[in-house]
Write a protein that holds these residues in place. Structure first.
Motif, PDB file in Angstrom:
ATOM      1  N   ILE A  91       0.851  -1.188   0.000  1.00  0.00           N
ATOM      2  CA  ILE A  91       0.000   0.000   0.000  1.00  0.00           C
ATOM      3  C   ILE A  91       0.884   1.234   0.000  1.00  0.00           C
ATOM      4  N   THR A  92       0.586   2.160  -0.903  1.00  0.00           N
ATOM      5  CA  THR A  92       1.278   3.450  -0.965  1.00  0.00           C
ATOM      6  C   THR A  92       0.222   4.547  -0.774  1.00  0.00           C
ATOM      7  N   PRO A  93       0.626   5.787  -0.570  1.00  0.00           N
ATOM      8  CA  PRO A  93      -0.369   6.861  -0.431  1.00  0.00           C
ATOM      9  C   PRO A  93      -1.223   7.080  -1.675  1.00  0.00           C
ATOM     10  N   TYR A  94      -0.764   6.603  -2.827  1.00  0.00           N
ATOM     11  CA  TYR A  94      -1.477   6.864  -4.087  1.00  0.00           C
ATOM     12  C   TYR A  94      -2.155   5.632  -4.678  1.00  0.00           C
ATOM     13  N   GLY A  95      -1.944   4.474  -4.068  1.00  0.00           N
ATOM     14  CA  GLY A  95      -2.571   3.281  -4.622  1.00  0.00           C
ATOM     15  C   GLY A  95      -1.896   2.019  -4.112  1.00  0.00           C
ATOM     16  N   ILE A  96      -2.241   0.923  -4.721  1.00  0.00           N
ATOM     17  CA  ILE A  96      -1.766  -0.393  -4.283  1.00  0.00           C
ATOM     18  C   ILE A  96      -0.987  -1.074  -5.401  1.00  0.00           C
ATOM     19  N   ARG A  97       0.124  -1.686  -5.000  1.00  0.00           N
ATOM     20  CA  ARG A  97       0.912  -2.506  -5.924  1.00  0.00           C
ATOM     21  C   ARG A  97       0.829  -3.957  -5.452  1.00  0.00           C
ATOM     22  N   SER A  98       0.487  -4.868  -6.336  1.00  0.00           N
ATOM     23  CA  SER A  98       0.470  -6.288  -5.981  1.00  0.00           C
ATOM     24  C   SER A  98       1.298  -7.074  -6.984  1.00  0.00           C
ATOM     25  N   TYR A  99       2.012  -8.068  -6.479  1.00  0.00           N
ATOM     26  CA  TYR A  99       2.903  -8.885  -7.294  1.00  0.00           C
ATOM     27  C   TYR A  99       2.537 -10.358  -7.072  1.00  0.00           C
ATOM     28  N   GLU A 100       2.365 -11.088  -8.164  1.00  0.00           N
ATOM     29  CA  GLU A 100       2.079 -12.521  -8.087  1.00  0.00           C
ATOM     30  C   GLU A 100       3.078 -13.284  -8.955  1.00  0.00           C
ATOM     31  N   THR A 101       3.726 -14.280  -8.342  1.00  0.00           N
ATOM     32  CA  THR A 101       4.717 -15.100  -9.039  1.00  0.00           C
ATOM     33  C   THR A 101       4.368 -16.561  -8.841  1.00  0.00           C
ATOM     34  N   GLU A 102       4.303 -17.310  -9.931  1.00  0.00           N
ATOM     35  CA  GLU A 102       3.977 -18.730  -9.839  1.00  0.00           C
ATOM     36  C   GLU A 102       5.054 -19.480  -9.064  1.00  0.00           C
ATOM     37  N   ARG A 103       4.631 -20.348  -8.169  1.00  0.00           N
ATOM     38  CA  ARG A 103       5.556 -21.177  -7.393  1.00  0.00           C
ATOM     39  C   ARG A 103       5.764 -22.507  -8.127  1.00  0.00           C
ATOM     40  N   VAL A 104       6.487 -22.431  -9.219  1.00  0.00           N
ATOM     41  CA  VAL A 104       6.724 -23.601 -10.064  1.00  0.00           C
ATOM     42  C   VAL A 104       8.218 -23.894 -10.082  1.00  0.00           C
ATOM     43  N   PRO A 105       8.617 -25.152  -9.813  1.00  0.00           N
ATOM     44  CA  PRO A 105      10.044 -25.491  -9.888  1.00  0.00           C
ATOM     45  C   PRO A 105      10.606 -25.171 -11.268  1.00  0.00           C
ATOM     46  N   GLU A 106      11.812 -24.646 -11.286  1.00  0.00           N
ATOM     47  CA  GLU A 106      12.428 -24.262 -12.557  1.00  0.00           C
ATOM     48  C   GLU A 106      12.556 -25.433 -13.519  1.00  0.00           C
ATOM     49  N   ILE A 107      12.603 -26.674 -12.993  1.00  0.00           N
ATOM     50  CA  ILE A 107      12.747 -27.846 -13.850  1.00  0.00           C
ATOM     51  C   ILE A 107      11.576 -27.973 -14.816  1.00  0.00           C
ATOM     52  N   PHE A 108      10.379 -27.517 -14.400  1.00  0.00           N
ATOM     53  CA  PHE A 108       9.221 -27.594 -15.291  1.00  0.00           C
ATOM     54  C   PHE A 108       9.383 -26.639 -16.470  1.00  0.00           C
ATOM     55  N   PHE A 123       7.886 -22.736 -31.106  1.00  0.00           N
ATOM     56  CA  PHE A 123       8.725 -21.536 -31.060  1.00  0.00           C
ATOM     57  C   PHE A 123       8.299 -20.609 -29.923  1.00  0.00           C
ATOM     58  N   GLN A 124       6.983 -20.518 -29.671  1.00  0.00           N
ATOM     59  CA  GLN A 124       6.496 -19.678 -28.572  1.00  0.00           C
ATOM     60  C   GLN A 124       6.892 -20.255 -27.216  1.00  0.00           C
ATOM     61  N   MET A 125       6.951 -21.582 -27.114  1.00  0.00           N
ATOM     62  CA  MET A 125       7.290 -22.232 -25.850  1.00  0.00           C
ATOM     63  C   MET A 125       8.774 -22.136 -25.520  1.00  0.00           C
ATOM     64  N   ARG A 126       9.596 -21.739 -26.492  1.00  0.00           N
ATOM     65  CA  ARG A 126      11.045 -21.636 -26.234  1.00  0.00           C
ATOM     66  C   ARG A 126      11.344 -20.593 -25.168  1.00  0.00           C
ATOM     67  N   ASN A 127      10.522 -19.556 -25.084  1.00  0.00           N
ATOM     68  CA  ASN A 127      10.754 -18.462 -24.137  1.00  0.00           C
ATOM     69  C   ASN A 127       9.894 -18.601 -22.880  1.00  0.00           C
ATOM     70  N   PHE A 128       9.575 -19.833 -22.526  1.00  0.00           N
ATOM     71  CA  PHE A 128       8.720 -20.102 -21.368  1.00  0.00           C
ATOM     72  C   PHE A 128       9.541 -19.975 -20.089  1.00  0.00           C
ATOM     73  N   HIS A 129       9.343 -18.879 -19.358  1.00  0.00           N
ATOM     74  CA  HIS A 129      10.089 -18.618 -18.125  1.00  0.00           C
ATOM     75  C   HIS A 129       9.118 -18.164 -17.037  1.00  0.00           C
ATOM     76  N   LYS A 130       9.596 -18.227 -15.823  1.00  0.00           N
ATOM     77  CA  LYS A 130       8.804 -17.741 -14.693  1.00  0.00           C
ATOM     78  C   LYS A 130       8.692 -16.224 -14.770  1.00  0.00           C
ATOM     79  N   ARG A 131       7.480 -15.720 -14.619  1.00  0.00           N
ATOM     80  CA  ARG A 131       7.246 -14.280 -14.698  1.00  0.00           C
ATOM     81  C   ARG A 131       6.444 -13.810 -13.486  1.00  0.00           C
ATOM     82  N   THR A 132       6.644 -12.568 -13.127  1.00  0.00           N
ATOM     83  CA  THR A 132       5.893 -11.946 -12.039  1.00  0.00           C
ATOM     84  C   THR A 132       4.863 -11.003 -12.632  1.00  0.00           C
ATOM     85  N   GLU A 133       3.597 -11.223 -12.286  1.00  0.00           N
ATOM     86  CA  GLU A 133       2.531 -10.342 -12.746  1.00  0.00           C
ATOM     87  C   GLU A 133       2.366  -9.190 -11.751  1.00  0.00           C
TER      88      GLU A 133
END
Length: 243
Positions: free
Chosen positions: A91-108, A146-156
């Motif tokens: 929470i900030t004075p001007y709004g809210i920031r939320s971060y979601e990251t998948e808990r997936v092992p890097e091996i997947f 080709f699209q799956m080649r760049n499949f990495h963990k991302r934070t929304e």
């Protein structure tokens, strides 16, 4: 009485408010692990199809192949598509920031990228040995690979700016998460009007959604209401009793 001016919810308006929230200092933050109670339901279609195929065929190796395929697909659905998520809310004075990251092992992710490269090779071989007709199926498969080649963990990241000159309405929402975590919302009633695209955009842009436990929510609500006007339903009921 002067009528409140309704802003135009265009890119300039949104970008300016988002920048203020991103640049602001954090006054309160908390984190959770968000786990869907019913994520096992995503495995039912694959199991059902596997059972149906086993009844329809008598070929042992075909059944083994389908069983392996069903196990892989269910693992993909359970651990990737329905993965639990690390949740951080600030929470900030001007709004809210939320971060979601998948808990997936890097091996997947690595396995998915390897499968993608293998798929590309298989598609090329199919075109070479089968001929131009293979492009019908191999073309789509290669594009997906080709699209799956760049499949990495991302934070929304979700940014929700506050509106200071309006009243918010508190609206608890149903949640299907484990560990007693609920979804709590705050909406601007002035922005609720059917058929008005600008008000619909403003309502979505300023709609506050936070995940927390029922024990945490009163304190979080107190922090949020330093910057917006919003009253909990239970507070309104208490006021009615005292009057």
């Amino acid at each position: 009485m002067k009528k409140k001016r309704i802003p135009e919810c265009n890119d300039a308006y949104k970008n300016a408010l988002i920048k203020k929230v991103l640049d602001a200092d954090v006054v309160y933050e908390w984190d959770h692990v968000l786990i869907d109670k019913h994520r096992w339901l995503s495995c039912i279609p694959g199991i059902f199809l596997g059972v149906v195929f086993a009844f329809l065929t008598k070929d042992f190796w075909a059944i083994v192949g389908v069983t392996v395929f069903v196990i892989i697909m269910n693992a993909f659905m359970y651990f990737l598509c329905c993965a639990s998520r690390d949740y951080l809310c600030q929470i900030t004075p001007y709004g809210i920031r939320s971060y979601e990251t998948e808990r997936v092992p890097e091996i997947f992710y690595k396995a998915t990228r390897v499968v993608a490269y293998v798929g590309i090779v298989v598609c090329v071989i199919a075109v070479i040995f089968v001929g131009p007709m293979a492009f019908v199926g191999a073309g789509g498969s290669a594009l997906m690979a080709f699209q799956m080649r760049n499949f990495h963990k991302r934070t929304e990241i979700e940014i929700t700016p506050f509106v200071t000159d309006v009243d918010y309405r508190y609206c608890p929402e149903e949640s299907s998460l484990q560990s007693g975590i609920n979804l709590y919302g705050y909406v601007v009633p002035d922005y609720v009007k059917d058929g008005d695209n600008n008000l619909d955009a403003l309502r979505s842009f300023h709609w506050i959604d936070i995940y927390c436990t029922s024990e945490q929510h009163p304190e979080i609500h107190d922090v949020i209401t330093r910057y917006i006007t919003a009253t909990l339903e239970k507070d309104e009921e208490e006021e009615a009793v005292t009057q």
